[in-house]
Design a protein around this motif. Structure first.
Motif, PDB file in Angstrom:
ATOM      1  N   ILE A  68      33.270 -14.815 -24.139  1.00  0.00           N
ATOM      2  CA  ILE A  68      33.744 -15.680 -25.162  1.00  0.00           C
ATOM      3  C   ILE A  68      32.971 -15.722 -26.424  1.00  0.00           C
ATOM      4  O   ILE A  68      33.598 -15.584 -27.522  1.00  0.00           O
ATOM      5  N   ILE A  69      31.654 -15.649 -26.191  1.00  0.00           N
ATOM      6  CA  ILE A  69      30.859 -15.539 -27.534  1.00  0.00           C
ATOM      7  C   ILE A  69      30.940 -14.427 -28.144  1.00  0.00           C
ATOM      8  O   ILE A  69      31.086 -14.464 -29.491  1.00  0.00           O
ATOM      9  N   GLU A  70      31.239 -13.157 -27.516  1.00  0.00           N
ATOM     10  CA  GLU A  70      31.465 -12.106 -28.427  1.00  0.00           C
ATOM     11  C   GLU A  70      32.801 -11.854 -29.005  1.00  0.00           C
ATOM     12  O   GLU A  70      33.037 -11.106 -30.144  1.00  0.00           O
ATOM     13  N   ARG A  71      33.833 -12.300 -28.673  1.00  0.00           N
ATOM     14  CA  ARG A  71      35.092 -12.425 -29.174  1.00  0.00           C
ATOM     15  C   ARG A  71      35.238 -13.309 -30.506  1.00  0.00           C
ATOM     16  O   ARG A  71      36.153 -12.978 -31.328  1.00  0.00           O
ATOM     17  N   ARG A  72      34.065 -14.292 -30.720  1.00  0.00           N
ATOM     18  CA  ARG A  72      34.239 -15.306 -31.718  1.00  0.00           C
ATOM     19  C   ARG A  72      33.282 -14.602 -32.718  1.00  0.00           C
ATOM     20  O   ARG A  72      33.547 -14.785 -33.866  1.00  0.00           O
ATOM     21  N   THR A  73      32.189 -14.653 -32.327  1.00  0.00           N
ATOM     22  CA  THR A  73      30.897 -14.220 -33.293  1.00  0.00           C
ATOM     23  C   THR A  73      30.336 -12.730 -33.087  1.00  0.00           C
ATOM     24  O   THR A  73      29.341 -12.461 -33.757  1.00  0.00           O
ATOM     25  N   GLY A  74      31.045 -11.794 -32.460  1.00  0.00           N
ATOM     26  CA  GLY A  74      30.449 -10.660 -32.427  1.00  0.00           C
ATOM     27  C   GLY A  74      29.334 -10.545 -31.334  1.00  0.00           C
ATOM     28  O   GLY A  74      29.079 -11.453 -30.460  1.00  0.00           O
ATOM     29  N   ALA A  75      28.749  -9.205 -31.178  1.00  0.00           N
ATOM     30  CA  ALA A  75      27.410  -8.970 -30.279  1.00  0.00           C
ATOM     31  C   ALA A  75      26.584 -10.174 -29.993  1.00  0.00           C
ATOM     32  O   ALA A  75      26.020 -10.884 -31.052  1.00  0.00           O
ATOM     33  N   MET A  76      26.293 -10.616 -28.678  1.00  0.00           N
ATOM     34  CA  MET A  76      25.247 -11.574 -28.509  1.00  0.00           C
ATOM     35  C   MET A  76      23.838 -10.909 -28.495  1.00  0.00           C
ATOM     36  O   MET A  76      23.618 -10.111 -27.973  1.00  0.00           O
ATOM     37  N   LEU A  77      23.160 -11.593 -29.659  1.00  0.00           N
ATOM     38  CA  LEU A  77      22.045 -10.944 -29.969  1.00  0.00           C
ATOM     39  C   LEU A  77      20.750 -11.677 -29.751  1.00  0.00           C
ATOM     40  O   LEU A  77      20.970 -12.945 -29.638  1.00  0.00           O
ATOM     41  N   MET A  78      19.705 -11.110 -29.450  1.00  0.00           N
ATOM     42  CA  MET A  78      18.375 -11.820 -29.179  1.00  0.00           C
ATOM     43  C   MET A  78      18.461 -13.008 -28.033  1.00  0.00           C
ATOM     44  O   MET A  78      18.258 -14.265 -28.398  1.00  0.00           O
ATOM     45  N   PRO A  79      18.995 -12.981 -27.075  1.00  0.00           N
ATOM     46  CA  PRO A  79      19.137 -13.951 -25.859  1.00  0.00           C
ATOM     47  C   PRO A  79      17.453 -14.137 -25.756  1.00  0.00           C
ATOM     48  O   PRO A  79      16.651 -13.608 -25.386  1.00  0.00           O
ATOM     49  N   GLN A  80      17.233 -15.875 -25.742  1.00  0.00           N
ATOM     50  CA  GLN A  80      16.309 -16.285 -25.539  1.00  0.00           C
ATOM     51  C   GLN A  80      16.131 -17.561 -24.487  1.00  0.00           C
ATOM     52  O   GLN A  80      17.337 -18.225 -24.847  1.00  0.00           O
ATOM     53  N   GLY A  81      15.211 -17.841 -23.813  1.00  0.00           N
ATOM     54  CA  GLY A  81      15.215 -18.945 -23.293  1.00  0.00           C
ATOM     55  C   GLY A  81      13.975 -20.061 -23.708  1.00  0.00           C
ATOM     56  O   GLY A  81      12.631 -19.498 -23.823  1.00  0.00           O
ATOM     57  N   PHE A  82      14.122 -21.309 -23.621  1.00  0.00           N
ATOM     58  CA  PHE A  82      13.117 -22.287 -23.810  1.00  0.00           C
ATOM     59  C   PHE A  82      13.076 -23.312 -22.814  1.00  0.00           C
ATOM     60  O   PHE A  82      14.024 -23.885 -22.654  1.00  0.00           O
ATOM     61  N   ILE A  83      12.092 -23.510 -22.170  1.00  0.00           N
ATOM     62  CA  ILE A  83      12.011 -24.827 -21.141  1.00  0.00           C
ATOM     63  C   ILE A  83      11.201 -25.990 -21.688  1.00  0.00           C
ATOM     64  O   ILE A  83      10.061 -25.766 -22.239  1.00  0.00           O
ATOM     65  N   PHE A  84      11.817 -27.150 -21.759  1.00  0.00           N
ATOM     66  CA  PHE A  84      11.201 -28.194 -22.242  1.00  0.00           C
ATOM     67  C   PHE A  84      10.705 -29.272 -21.060  1.00  0.00           C
ATOM     68  O   PHE A  84      11.612 -29.564 -20.411  1.00  0.00           O
ATOM     69  N   TYR A 119      22.351 -14.246 -38.491  1.00  0.00           N
ATOM     70  CA  TYR A 119      21.470 -13.777 -39.107  1.00  0.00           C
ATOM     71  C   TYR A 119      21.779 -13.488 -40.623  1.00  0.00           C
ATOM     72  O   TYR A 119      20.857 -13.758 -41.428  1.00  0.00           O
ATOM     73  N   ALA A 120      23.015 -13.444 -40.830  1.00  0.00           N
ATOM     74  CA  ALA A 120      23.557 -13.479 -42.422  1.00  0.00           C
ATOM     75  C   ALA A 120      23.293 -14.729 -43.064  1.00  0.00           C
ATOM     76  O   ALA A 120      22.872 -14.539 -44.102  1.00  0.00           O
ATOM     77  N   GLU A 121      23.461 -15.887 -42.179  1.00  0.00           N
ATOM     78  CA  GLU A 121      23.398 -16.975 -43.005  1.00  0.00           C
ATOM     79  C   GLU A 121      21.776 -17.182 -43.189  1.00  0.00           C
ATOM     80  O   GLU A 121      21.653 -17.746 -44.428  1.00  0.00           O
ATOM     81  N   ALA A 122      20.887 -16.860 -42.361  1.00  0.00           N
ATOM     82  CA  ALA A 122      19.605 -17.031 -42.571  1.00  0.00           C
ATOM     83  C   ALA A 122      19.138 -15.965 -43.894  1.00  0.00           C
ATOM     84  O   ALA A 122      18.120 -16.644 -44.725  1.00  0.00           O
TER      85      ALA A 122
END
Length: 281
Positions: A113-129, A235-238
């Protein structure tokens, strides 16, 4: 591995990604890697730069220069989370192989779903709170596409429209993307634009890129998992924001980058050239 997001919730995600906040349900419950003792050990094993923990009895808006340390170690903070009135985040859990597998399994369910809309899924990261009762995460924004999954306890994420300078001024975005802090200045009049997302175990909320938000934990200790990724668009927006900081320092008043599906390619390319020249200098 049991499917975490069922077909109904994947369809909800597909309808709303990448710009509309929405609630999801998940089946990630009682995973041994997410138990309190396992998280304390994870916190003690991560590099210092990958661990952040502070007092949780904070106001919604916090000066980035304030001293908000709790005086404990990360392990003690997590093990005594029910009484220490603190808030902790374990960053980039994908550094540990078992947690990387968990993260990629979760994101793998949504990747098509992600890649159909915004292209390659880059930099997967996880954060636990891991948070004490009533702990507050101050008003801030994040540069990633983000789903926050609630595992234990409850919390309310108060979210504001992404890309609206009334909630996060363009100058603040530009400062952040050139090395500044992500915390935002809170004013009570902003509350009228808020949407509250109260999460119980088994629920999740999607947070668009750079959507301002603050978080308040409920009456019990809370554990939640944030799964994030970047896209060429984010990344382009940043980078366009960073280039705008150069224009603003030159006395111009640049137009803010467009939100998705705007590409922001020209300004992003200009900033990348400047960054490359600076590194070579």
């Amino acid at each position: 591995m049991t499917q975490i997001f069922d077909a109904e919730n994947r369809a909800i995600f597909a309808q709303n990604y990448p710009e509309t906040p929405h609630r999801l349900r998940h089946n990630l419950r009682d995973h041994p890697l997410l138990a309190l003792d396992a998280l304390a050990q994870l916190g003690e094993s991560l590099p210092a730069a990958s661990v952040e923990y502070n007092r949780g009895d904070l106001p919604t808006g916090v000066d980035p220069n304030s001293d908000i340390a709790n005086g404990l170690s990360i392990g003690d903070t997590i093990r005594t989370v029910d009484i220490c009135r603190s808030w902790a985040v374990l960053k980039n859990i994908e550094q540990v192989p078992e947690y990387r597998t968990l993260l990629l399994d979760l994101l793998g369910e949504l990747k098509p779903i992600i890649e159909r809309r915004t292209g390659a899924m880059l930099m997967p990261q996880g954060f636990i709170f891991v948070s004490s009762p009533d702990a507050v995460t101050p008003y801030h924004f994040d540069p990633e596409h983000n789903i926050l999954l609630q595992l234990k306890g409850s919390k309310t994420m108060t979210q504001f429209p992404a890309g609206d300078p009334a909630y996060a001024p363009d100058e603040t975005h530009e400062a952040y993307h050139t090395g500044g802090h992500r915390n935002l200045v809170w004013r009570e009049e902003l509350a009228c634009g808020a949407t509250d997302w109260t999460l119980e175990p088994g629920q999740a909320v999607f947070v668009p890129v750079m959507a301002p938000h603050h978080v308040k934990v409920g009456p019990d200790p809370s554990i939640s998992l944030s799964i994030t990724w970047r896209s060429d668009w984010s990344y382009a927006e940043a980078d366009a924001r960073a280039f705008n900081s150069v224009l603003r320092k030159s006395g111009l008043r640049p137009r803010a980058p467009g939100r998705y599906p705007a590409r922001n390619k020209a300004k992003a390319f200009a900033w990348r050239v400047i960054r490359k020249l600076r590194r070579a200098g």
